[in-house]
Design a protein around this motif. Sequence first.
Motif, PDB file in Angstrom:
ATOM      1  N   ALA A 190       4.559 -15.058   3.299  1.00 35.92           N
ATOM      2  CA  ALA A 190       4.749 -14.736   2.116  1.00 35.92           C
ATOM      3  C   ALA A 190       3.666 -13.947   1.709  1.00 35.92           C
ATOM      4  N   LEU A 191       2.412 -14.178   1.903  1.00 30.14           N
ATOM      5  CA  LEU A 191       1.193 -13.315   1.835  1.00 30.14           C
ATOM      6  C   LEU A 191       1.488 -12.163   2.609  1.00 30.14           C
ATOM      7  N   ALA A 192       1.624 -12.067   3.882  1.00 30.54           N
ATOM      8  CA  ALA A 192       1.786 -10.745   4.797  1.00 30.54           C
ATOM      9  C   ALA A 192       2.692  -9.904   4.246  1.00 30.54           C
ATOM     10  N   ALA A 193       4.069 -10.639   3.845  1.00 26.78           N
ATOM     11  CA  ALA A 193       4.964  -9.734   3.291  1.00 26.78           C
ATOM     12  C   ALA A 193       4.730  -9.109   1.870  1.00 26.78           C
ATOM     13  N   LEU A 194       3.755  -9.614   1.032  1.00 27.37           N
ATOM     14  CA  LEU A 194       3.662  -9.094  -0.439  1.00 27.37           C
ATOM     15  C   LEU A 194       2.499  -8.182  -0.212  1.00 27.37           C
ATOM     16  N   LEU A 195       1.825  -8.237   0.959  1.00 27.39           N
ATOM     17  CA  LEU A 195       0.456  -7.339   0.933  1.00 27.39           C
ATOM     18  C   LEU A 195       0.577  -6.169   2.268  1.00 27.39           C
ATOM     19  N   GLY A 196       1.960  -6.400   2.840  1.00 33.09           N
ATOM     20  CA  GLY A 196       2.131  -5.187   3.756  1.00 33.09           C
ATOM     21  C   GLY A 196       1.278  -5.570   5.021  1.00 33.09           C
ATOM     22  N   VAL A 197       1.018  -6.714   5.431  1.00 32.45           N
ATOM     23  CA  VAL A 197       0.332  -6.878   6.612  1.00 32.45           C
ATOM     24  C   VAL A 197       1.219  -7.266   7.817  1.00 32.45           C
ATOM     25  N   PRO A 198       1.168  -6.591   8.781  1.00 36.06           N
ATOM     26  CA  PRO A 198       1.842  -6.889   9.993  1.00 36.06           C
ATOM     27  C   PRO A 198       1.883  -8.093  10.590  1.00 36.06           C
ATOM     28  N   LEU A 199       2.893  -8.518  10.981  1.00 32.42           N
ATOM     29  CA  LEU A 199       2.790 -10.293  11.119  1.00 32.42           C
ATOM     30  C   LEU A 199       1.827 -10.753  12.450  1.00 32.42           C
ATOM     31  N   ALA A 227      -1.410 -13.107  -4.583  1.00 32.45           N
ATOM     32  CA  ALA A 227      -1.007 -11.910  -3.919  1.00 32.45           C
ATOM     33  C   ALA A 227      -0.298 -10.982  -4.619  1.00 32.45           C
ATOM     34  N   GLY A 228       0.601 -11.494  -5.718  1.00 27.21           N
ATOM     35  CA  GLY A 228       1.417 -10.674  -6.212  1.00 27.21           C
ATOM     36  C   GLY A 228       0.776  -9.911  -7.240  1.00 27.21           C
ATOM     37  N   ILE A 229      -0.434 -10.680  -7.703  1.00 27.19           N
ATOM     38  CA  ILE A 229      -1.099  -9.867  -8.759  1.00 27.19           C
ATOM     39  C   ILE A 229      -2.008  -8.922  -8.261  1.00 27.19           C
ATOM     40  N   LEU A 230      -2.431  -9.138  -7.129  1.00 31.49           N
ATOM     41  CA  LEU A 230      -3.396  -8.094  -6.268  1.00 31.49           C
ATOM     42  C   LEU A 230      -2.798  -7.062  -5.576  1.00 31.49           C
ATOM     43  N   ALA A 231      -1.521  -7.254  -5.150  1.00 27.93           N
ATOM     44  CA  ALA A 231      -0.929  -6.427  -4.133  1.00 27.93           C
ATOM     45  C   ALA A 231      -1.052  -5.073  -4.665  1.00 27.93           C
ATOM     46  N   PRO A 232      -0.570  -4.675  -5.864  1.00 26.24           N
ATOM     47  CA  PRO A 232      -0.758  -3.306  -6.250  1.00 26.24           C
ATOM     48  C   PRO A 232      -2.012  -2.482  -6.154  1.00 26.24           C
ATOM     49  N   VAL A 233      -3.321  -3.482  -6.054  1.00 28.50           N
ATOM     50  CA  VAL A 233      -4.578  -3.008  -6.375  1.00 28.50           C
ATOM     51  C   VAL A 233      -5.205  -2.866  -4.814  1.00 28.50           C
ATOM     52  N   ALA A 234      -4.395  -3.495  -3.800  1.00 28.57           N
ATOM     53  CA  ALA A 234      -4.914  -3.365  -2.568  1.00 28.57           C
ATOM     54  C   ALA A 234      -5.277  -2.261  -1.826  1.00 28.57           C
ATOM     55  N   PRO A 235      -4.380  -1.109  -2.091  1.00 30.38           N
ATOM     56  CA  PRO A 235      -4.711   0.171  -1.386  1.00 30.38           C
ATOM     57  C   PRO A 235      -5.941   0.789  -1.893  1.00 30.38           C
ATOM     58  N   SER A 236      -6.259   0.550  -3.147  1.00 27.57           N
ATOM     59  CA  SER A 236      -7.430   1.219  -3.649  1.00 27.57           C
ATOM     60  C   SER A 236      -8.863   0.409  -3.163  1.00 27.57           C
ATOM     61  N   GLY A 254     -10.110  -0.211  -0.411  1.00 27.84           N
ATOM     62  CA  GLY A 254     -10.869   0.398   0.864  1.00 27.84           C
ATOM     63  C   GLY A 254     -11.185  -0.702   1.876  1.00 27.84           C
ATOM     64  N   ILE A 255     -10.400  -1.959   2.053  1.00 28.58           N
ATOM     65  CA  ILE A 255     -10.491  -3.018   2.957  1.00 28.58           C
ATOM     66  C   ILE A 255      -9.188  -3.328   3.381  1.00 28.58           C
ATOM     67  N   ASP A 256      -9.136  -3.947   4.383  1.00 27.32           N
ATOM     68  CA  ASP A 256      -7.690  -4.131   5.189  1.00 27.32           C
ATOM     69  C   ASP A 256      -7.012  -5.271   4.477  1.00 27.32           C
ATOM     70  N   PRO A 257      -5.838  -5.102   4.016  1.00 26.02           N
ATOM     71  CA  PRO A 257      -4.994  -6.077   3.446  1.00 26.02           C
ATOM     72  C   PRO A 257      -4.977  -7.540   3.935  1.00 26.02           C
ATOM     73  N   VAL A 258      -5.300  -7.652   5.271  1.00 22.39           N
ATOM     74  CA  VAL A 258      -5.323  -8.719   5.886  1.00 22.39           C
ATOM     75  C   VAL A 258      -6.440  -9.737   5.428  1.00 22.39           C
ATOM     76  N   LEU A 259      -7.462  -8.944   4.904  1.00 19.45           N
ATOM     77  CA  LEU A 259      -8.599  -9.830   4.224  1.00 19.45           C
ATOM     78  C   LEU A 259      -8.115 -10.180   2.871  1.00 19.45           C
ATOM     79  N   ILE A 260      -7.456  -9.331   2.197  1.00 23.79           N
ATOM     80  CA  ILE A 260      -7.031  -9.931   1.005  1.00 23.79           C
ATOM     81  C   ILE A 260      -6.099 -11.217   1.195  1.00 23.79           C
ATOM     82  N   ALA A 261      -5.299 -11.128   2.182  1.00 22.27           N
ATOM     83  CA  ALA A 261      -4.212 -12.126   2.279  1.00 22.27           C
ATOM     84  C   ALA A 261      -4.952 -13.251   2.758  1.00 22.27           C
ATOM     85  N   LEU A 262      -6.066 -13.234   3.443  1.00 24.82           N
ATOM     86  CA  LEU A 262      -6.706 -14.662   3.830  1.00 24.82           C
ATOM     87  C   LEU A 262      -7.594 -15.090   2.859  1.00 24.82           C
TER      88      LEU A 262
END
Length: 490
Positions: A167-176, A414-423, A425-433
Amino acid sequence: MSDIAILANTAVAVLAIVVLIVRFRVNPVISLVLGSLYLGLVTRLGLDETVSTITGGFGDIMAEVGLLIAFGVLMGAILKEMGAIEQLVNHLLRLFGPKRLPYSMSLTIGTLLQSIYLDVLLVISAPLARTAARRIEPLGTPRMAAALAIGLECGIVLMVPGVGTLALAALLGVPLGTMLLWGFVLIVPTILVSVAIMTFLFRVGFWNPARDEAADAEPADVAGEPAAERVPQAVAAVAAEAGDPAGAGSGPAAPGPVRTAGGPATPDEVPAGAAGGPPLVVRFAPLIVALLMIASGAIAEAAGWENAMLGFVSDPVVALLTGLVGTVLVGRFAVGRQRVEAAIANGFRESGQILILTAVGGSLAAVVSAGGLGDILSDYFTADTFAPLLLVWVIAAVLHIAVGSVTISAITAAGILAPVAPSLGIDPVLIALAAGTGSLFAVHVTSNTFWLLQSLLGQTTRGTLKTCTVGVSIASVVGILLLMPLSLLF
């Protein structure tokens, strides 16, 4: 609508979800949908777009991880029916010895066995751990209980194909494949360090057998009847009474009684785990091959290799389908066609609950994104690697303390933070972890895992607070402390 109004209404929606789940024991799926409806109606979406956004978010997540979750749960159901877990624990005991069993068992559960539904995995492995605990005395019970709790919970949100991880990978667009590799890199030292810390604490007096172990605890087996087939229904009732509504604990929903699928064995069926069946490596080979196929895609991407065939083979759907087909074939040879079909039917029942909960998490994420919260949050984040990760961890930790569910808190964060992930400047996989490690903090009495560990391992509530709550919280802190320097590699 002003920024303050959007923030306030988002806070109200999250608080309402928490109150519905914890206080009124409303099913988490219904609670998340109601919270999404409220947030959509009071923000910029209004009447026209709220429902379409909710259904669109639901469908997007299902498209991302629906088949993956189903394939993973079905593989786990067949592995359970084959007796693969019992055989694996016995092998670990012979290979590493009793003293190192807490480390090896926790690592194995956290990395290899995440396709198996959490409560089912716990009910199967706990009696084996309890038997092993008597061989690593003193302090066998707390060491094995803490190791189980840490391995089970970390695997849900840090390791593919754990439900929370998908779910985290899907919400944040992280390749599995990326999630699998970096999750593995993080989870291994997190588990080892956490189990070592808990072992040290127990040895310096943190555990009091007289007060932390149940005096009237039943042995692992009574009259030859495995404990795994005797306790689940009673334990589920205890967990429900303790405030774990419809599975708002560590997993998406509390399952019904765990039973051995199928009826009496036919002549072509071999009892699960019986001698003469396929060896351990063969039973797990399809799952291992599937994980290696997924990982190959991430390795190829990092190396800059582009190949259509490799891209197809490493696609998670293809990989897990391959693993499922292989597990079915091995299962038919090990226990017979009828028991495999019964295990698959049971797996379909389990996967339905997981799929719906994961998908409505996507609905909440879609509404949060469309409502404009991401634009507001982006102003509070900087490109600094450390501060955003700590904030992600805190958000997930606070949600988990409130809700009591590792999966729900990780998905909501992850749902709350997904919209801000692109801004960021860090890889989304770090946000997911970071969200995954934060969601581990303070597993307590609203968690189904808490009550299962108490009953199955013969602990008092006081003892379970030490092995489960403290143990998994230490893993949460260790995880984020390891992730921050790890993030410098990106």
